[in-house]
Design an enzyme around this catalytic site. Structure first.
Site, PDB file in Angstrom:
ATOM      1  N   GLY A 149       0.859  -1.183   0.000  1.00  0.00           N
ATOM      2  CA  GLY A 149       0.000   0.000   0.000  1.00  0.00           C
ATOM      3  C   GLY A 149       0.895   1.233   0.000  1.00  0.00           C
ATOM      4  O   GLY A 149       2.107   1.152  -0.267  1.00  0.00           O
ATOM      5  N   THR A 234       6.037  -2.139  11.842  1.00  0.00           N
ATOM      6  CA  THR A 234       5.422  -0.852  12.195  1.00  0.00           C
ATOM      7  C   THR A 234       3.926  -0.904  11.857  1.00  0.00           C
ATOM      8  O   THR A 234       3.279   0.138  11.790  1.00  0.00           O
ATOM      9  CB  THR A 234       6.056   0.310  11.397  1.00  0.00           C
ATOM     10  OG1 THR A 234       6.019  -0.012   9.999  1.00  0.00           O
ATOM     11  CG2 THR A 234       7.478   0.592  11.828  1.00  0.00           C
ATOM     12  N   GLU A 265      -0.504  -3.744  24.029  1.00  0.00           N
ATOM     13  CA  GLU A 265       0.136  -2.429  24.222  1.00  0.00           C
ATOM     14  C   GLU A 265      -0.474  -1.743  25.430  1.00  0.00           C
ATOM     15  O   GLU A 265      -1.697  -1.783  25.577  1.00  0.00           O
ATOM     16  CB  GLU A 265      -0.041  -1.571  22.962  1.00  0.00           C
ATOM     17  CG  GLU A 265       0.684  -2.163  21.767  1.00  0.00           C
ATOM     18  CD  GLU A 265       0.566  -1.347  20.485  1.00  0.00           C
ATOM     19  OE1 GLU A 265      -0.034  -0.258  20.510  1.00  0.00           O
ATOM     20  OE2 GLU A 265       1.078  -1.800  19.456  1.00  0.00           O
ATOM     21  N   HIS A 287       4.864   2.301  19.826  1.00  0.00           N
ATOM     22  CA  HIS A 287       3.812   2.606  18.836  1.00  0.00           C
ATOM     23  C   HIS A 287       3.795   4.106  18.514  1.00  0.00           C
ATOM     24  O   HIS A 287       2.796   4.793  18.785  1.00  0.00           O
ATOM     25  CB  HIS A 287       2.439   2.137  19.332  1.00  0.00           C
ATOM     26  CG  HIS A 287       1.444   1.982  18.201  1.00  0.00           C
ATOM     27  ND1 HIS A 287       0.421   1.069  18.220  1.00  0.00           N
ATOM     28  CD2 HIS A 287       1.324   2.631  17.013  1.00  0.00           C
ATOM     29  CE1 HIS A 287      -0.296   1.167  17.097  1.00  0.00           C
ATOM     30  NE2 HIS A 287       0.237   2.115  16.348  1.00  0.00           N
TER      31      HIS A 287
HETATM   32  C1  GLV Z   1      -1.478   3.937  13.646  1.00  0.00           C
HETATM   33  O1  GLV Z   1      -1.165   2.932  14.191  1.00  0.00           O
HETATM   34  C2  GLV Z   1      -2.580   4.033  12.726  1.00  0.00           C
HETATM   35  O2  GLV Z   1      -3.327   3.065  12.573  1.00  0.00           O
HETATM   36  O3  GLV Z   1      -2.743   5.087  12.125  1.00  0.00           O
END
Ligand code: GLV
Length: 330
Positions: A149, A234, A265, A287
């Site tokens: 993406g 990420t 988290e 995060h």
């Molecule tokens: C961050 O984790 C988002 O989903 O924008």
């Protein structure tokens, strides 16, 4: 005309000036606890709520009036139950596109940190230890970008053009392959996860969290990694089986991991004896990949604009993830 708006406290703090400067909203910030949010929505008769990444399972959906809005401050919407929202006659929006640079930059930072052992060196030097060792040079090495993406493509471009890496994209939406190849950001594109992983020194995850991607990186997938490879996440914690990752890092199969997102988290090990924080070859951030000042401003602006568009009768122009119109459409 002013509308009442409830905003989760962490998101309000990330872009206070934007929320306070929105003259058409009376904003109230509330801790991201579902009961508290539901209660405040009711007392303020708010038609909309701005939400962070937390998971919302129940009372929130009943608290908003029909036609109300659950507006994600961010792109991932796995914390919002789209079926419940749709059934309650609510809209769900997110903020795609405005955080791509921030997340791609963070992924790149984690790739460099893991390849160069930055976290380990930094803590040793701080502790008075001076023990240099050789690290990994990235030029000419292969990066597998899992999920092509906007964020994955941004990272691919930066790694290829900036670092001279060879980049293979893994994308299950095969209809995108021709365009991805034409983009010049990838040396190769495949739909096969094992094929992408098997040729890479670095693997970076950029897929959304859903039933298909839960534990996509499990013990079997980790076995397909090249010995000594680096894993970067990420995207979302649930994509990686953290216990299997721990095993792979401790047996020496995987060389390193750098993670911004976790199954729970704030991070808590799934199994007490398998604490990723105890491993020197793991780099952890809380995060924060999308949490740059500029991206937070844009996410707040976009979330507010999505709400305005819906409240003024233009939902088709908003970033819709789910809408009441989908009822009955399967
Ligand atoms: C961050 O984790 C988002 O989903 O924008």
């Amino acid at each position: 005309m002013t509308w009442s708006l409830v905003v989760t406290e962490p998101e309000y703090r990330k872009a206070e000036a934007v929320f306070d400067g929105a003259a058409d909203f009376t904003v109230c910030s509330v801790p991201p606890d579902e009961m508290l949010l539901a209660e405040r929505i009711r007392t303020m008769a708010a038609p909309a709520v701005v939400l962070g990444v937390e998971t919302y399972r129940g009372p929130l959906y009943a608290a908003l009036p029909a036609g109300g809005i659950l507006a994600r401050f961010g792109v991932g919407h796995d914390g919002v139950d789209k079926i419940k929202a749709t059934a309650a006659g609510l809209f769900v929006t997110n903020t795609p596109g405005v955080l791509d640079d921030a997340v791609a930059e963070h992924a790149l930072a984690l790739i460099l940190a893991a390849a160069k052992d930055i976290a380990e060196f930094a803590s040793k030097v701080r502790a008075g230890e001076w023990r240099p060792h050789s690290t990994l040079e990235l030029r000419g090495k292969t990066l597998a970008v899992i999920g092509c993406g906007a964020i994955g493509r941004r990272l691919a471009r930066a790694a290829r053009a900036g670092l001279g890496m060879r980049v293979v994209g893994c994308e299950v939406r095969t209809e995108l392959h021709a365009a991805l190849r034409r983009s010049g950001d990838f040396d190769d594109v495949t739909a096969e996860l094992a094929q992408a992983i098997g040729q890479a020194e670095v693997v970076s995850l950029h897929v959304p969290a859903n039933a298909d991607t839960r534990h996509l990186i499990d013990a079997r997938a980790l076995d397909a990694f090249r010995p000594g490879a680096i894993l970067i996440n990420t995207a979302r914690g649930m994509i990686v089986d953290e216990d299997a990752l721990y095993d792979s890092l401790t047996t020496g199969r995987l060389g390193a991991a750098a993670l911004d997102v976790f199954e729970t988290e704030p991070y808590t090990p799934r199994t007490p004896g398998k604490d990723l924080r105890a491993l020197p070859n793991v780099t952890l951030t809380p995060h924060i990949a999308s949490n740059t000042t500029a991206a937070c401003r844009r996410m707040a602006e976009r979330a507010l604009e999505n709400i305005r568009l819906i409240l003024t009768g233009h939902p088709e122009e908003a970033d819709l993830v789910a809408s009441p119109a989908q009822i009955g459409q399967g």
